[in-house]
Design a protein around this motif. Structure first.
Motif, PDB file in Angstrom:
ATOM      1  N   PHE A  21     -12.247 -34.627  16.141  1.00 26.22           N
ATOM      2  CA  PHE A  21     -11.318 -34.112  15.143  1.00 26.22           C
ATOM      3  C   PHE A  21     -12.088 -33.614  13.924  1.00 26.22           C
ATOM      4  CE2 PHE A  21      -9.145 -37.382  17.603  1.00 26.22           C
ATOM      5  CZ  PHE A  21      -8.008 -36.704  18.008  1.00 26.22           C
ATOM      6  N   ASP A  22     -11.519 -32.599  13.273  1.00 25.76           N
ATOM      7  CA  ASP A  22     -12.137 -32.085  12.056  1.00 25.76           C
ATOM      8  C   ASP A  22     -11.802 -32.951  10.844  1.00 25.76           C
ATOM      9  OD1 ASP A  22     -13.264 -30.015  13.464  1.00 25.76           O
ATOM     10  OD2 ASP A  22     -11.714 -28.552  12.930  1.00 25.76           O
ATOM     11  N   ARG A 169      -4.168 -28.609  14.120  1.00 25.49           N
ATOM     12  CA  ARG A 169      -4.313 -28.952  15.542  1.00 25.49           C
ATOM     13  C   ARG A 169      -5.627 -29.658  15.825  1.00 25.49           C
ATOM     14  NH1 ARG A 169      -3.132 -22.982  17.638  1.00 25.49           N
ATOM     15  NH2 ARG A 169      -4.565 -22.680  15.865  1.00 25.49           N
ATOM     16  N   ARG A 170      -6.517 -29.655  14.826  1.00 30.44           N
ATOM     17  CA  ARG A 170      -7.794 -30.362  14.940  1.00 30.44           C
ATOM     18  C   ARG A 170      -7.814 -31.610  14.060  1.00 30.44           C
ATOM     19  NH1 ARG A 170     -11.687 -30.552  18.020  1.00 30.44           N
ATOM     20  NH2 ARG A 170     -13.217 -30.559  16.321  1.00 30.44           N
ATOM     21  N   CYS A 171      -6.620 -32.082  13.688  1.00 30.89           N
ATOM     22  CA  CYS A 171      -6.508 -33.265  12.834  1.00 30.89           C
ATOM     23  C   CYS A 171      -5.904 -34.438  13.596  1.00 30.89           C
ATOM     24  CB  CYS A 171      -5.615 -32.977  11.622  1.00 30.89           C
ATOM     25  SG  CYS A 171      -6.350 -31.851  10.421  1.00 30.89           S
ATOM     26  N   ALA A 182       6.840 -38.288  13.828  1.00 34.23           N
ATOM     27  CA  ALA A 182       7.544 -37.019  14.006  1.00 34.23           C
ATOM     28  C   ALA A 182       6.943 -35.925  13.134  1.00 34.23           C
ATOM     29  CB  ALA A 182       9.027 -37.201  13.692  1.00 34.23           C
ATOM     30  N   SER A 183       6.590 -36.271  11.903  1.00 36.09           N
ATOM     31  CA  SER A 183       5.995 -35.300  10.982  1.00 36.09           C
ATOM     32  C   SER A 183       4.656 -34.811  11.495  1.00 36.09           C
ATOM     33  CB  SER A 183       5.830 -35.949   9.602  1.00 36.09           C
ATOM     34  OG  SER A 183       5.217 -35.067   8.692  1.00 36.09           O
ATOM     35  N   GLY A 184       3.798 -35.744  11.903  1.00 33.27           N
ATOM     36  CA  GLY A 184       2.486 -35.364  12.413  1.00 33.27           C
ATOM     37  C   GLY A 184       2.579 -34.525  13.668  1.00 33.27           C
ATOM     38  N   CYS A 189      -0.521 -32.079  15.024  1.00 29.15           N
ATOM     39  CA  CYS A 189      -1.634 -33.025  14.998  1.00 29.15           C
ATOM     40  C   CYS A 189      -1.532 -34.035  16.142  1.00 29.15           C
ATOM     41  CB  CYS A 189      -1.641 -33.805  13.682  1.00 29.15           C
ATOM     42  SG  CYS A 189      -1.628 -32.799  12.184  1.00 29.15           S
ATOM     43  N   ALA A 190      -2.663 -34.627  16.511  1.00 35.25           N
ATOM     44  CA  ALA A 190      -2.655 -35.825  17.338  1.00 35.25           C
ATOM     45  C   ALA A 190      -2.251 -36.991  16.450  1.00 35.25           C
ATOM     46  CB  ALA A 190      -4.035 -36.066  17.934  1.00 35.25           C
ATOM     47  N   VAL A 191      -1.646 -38.031  17.031  1.00 33.13           N
ATOM     48  CA  VAL A 191      -1.123 -39.140  16.218  1.00 33.13           C
ATOM     49  C   VAL A 191      -1.550 -40.485  16.796  1.00 33.13           C
ATOM     50  CG1 VAL A 191       0.927 -40.259  15.277  1.00 33.13           C
ATOM     51  CG2 VAL A 191       0.878 -37.764  15.512  1.00 33.13           C
ATOM     52  N   LEU A 192      -2.160 -41.287  15.938  1.00 34.62           N
ATOM     53  CA  LEU A 192      -2.470 -42.684  16.214  1.00 34.62           C
ATOM     54  C   LEU A 192      -1.557 -43.544  15.363  1.00 34.62           C
ATOM     55  CD1 LEU A 192      -4.224 -45.182  17.048  1.00 34.62           C
ATOM     56  CD2 LEU A 192      -5.783 -44.539  15.176  1.00 34.62           C
ATOM     57  N   VAL A 193      -0.861 -44.506  15.989  1.00 36.95           N
ATOM     58  CA  VAL A 193       0.002 -45.408  15.230  1.00 36.95           C
ATOM     59  C   VAL A 193      -0.625 -46.789  15.158  1.00 36.95           C
ATOM     60  CG1 VAL A 193       2.213 -44.262  15.555  1.00 36.95           C
ATOM     61  CG2 VAL A 193       1.369 -45.803  17.337  1.00 36.95           C
ATOM     62  N   VAL A 194      -0.354 -47.478  14.038  1.00 38.27           N
ATOM     63  CA  VAL A 194      -0.811 -48.852  13.847  1.00 38.27           C
ATOM     64  C   VAL A 194       0.402 -49.742  13.640  1.00 38.27           C
ATOM     65  CG1 VAL A 194      -3.088 -48.241  12.956  1.00 38.27           C
ATOM     66  CG2 VAL A 194      -1.164 -48.432  11.370  1.00 38.27           C
TER      67      VAL A 194
END
Length: 234
Positions: A21-22, A169-171, A182-184, A189-194
């Protein structure tokens, strides 16, 4: 803190094994800092003042901008005054706001041009919570004051990427709430949840679904190389 369910969502090391990712765009509350006790105290006081039923057990929709939540609860002619009141209450109560495990290491691993905070707080409230917790923010911070439409719309993360000068798209977005997912996703963007404010099951059931799940930032490692940021399991 609940353990993630590997059957529902993969860990970041698995989901992003072949990706770089950038930049990384972090949500703040519930992702970098724990403000839940202060948030819930303020909202329950606000609910009682506004005559909402079950004010003592009022459920805050973490990750949703305050004005959006209020507009769903009160008539239109009461929204602005009610918003001003909750903003004042939250500014006044930051007792117990702390940095979450893994936050300092995550931010320290990323150079300024590769990270941003994207929060549903107003700028004054974000500053107050950062000061209370001791969080040192990266140079780019996007708040609710900076966008016309907050989460779950894509505007906050699109602006975060634009201020860093990178393609969304590189974030990678790091979030703790379905509205942020939903926003990401809407921003591309790719999304990682915690886990933390929401359980692993709740996050896995978000629509659209996130890419990966971890039990907080202490379970994630960011490594910067010439090709970008790699994300692994800690």
């Amino acid at each position: 803190m609940p353990d993630p369910s590997p059957a529902a969502l993969p860990s970041p090391g698995v989901a992003f094994a072949d990706r770089t990712f950038d930049a990384v765009l972090f949500d703040m509350d519930g992702t970098l800092i724990d403000s839940v006790p202060a948030v819930e105290r303020s909202w329950r006081r606000w609910a009682a003042e506004h005559g909402l039923p079950d004010a003592d057990e009022f459920q805050v929709q973490h990750g949703t901008p305050a004005r959006t939540l209020i507009a769903a609860l009160l008539p239109e002619d009461r929204v602005e005054a009610a918003y001003d009141r909750i903003h004042a209450l939250e500014l006044d109560d930051n007792e117990g706001v702390t940095i979450l495990p893994g936050t300092r290491d995550a931010l320290a691993a990323l150079p300024p041009e590769r990270s941003a905070i994207v929060t549903s707080c107003t700028r004054p409230l974000a500053a107050a919570r950062m000061a209370a917790s001791g969080l040192v923010a990266p140079s780019v911070v996007v708040t609710a004051d900076d966008v016309a439409h907050g989460k779950p719309d894509p505007d906050p993360f699109l602006l975060g990427a634009r201020r860093l000068g990178v393609d969304p798209r590189r974030c990678l977005v790091v979030e703790d709430a379905p509205a942020g997912v939903a926003s990401g996703r809407a921003a591309g963007c790719a999304v990682l949840v915690v886990t933390g404010t929401h359980s692993a099951d709740e996050l896995a059931a978000a629509s659209p679904a996130p890419d990966a799940l971890a039990a907080g930032l202490a379970a994630v490692r960011f490594v910067v190389g010439p090709d970008g940021v790699r994300v692994t399991d800690a």
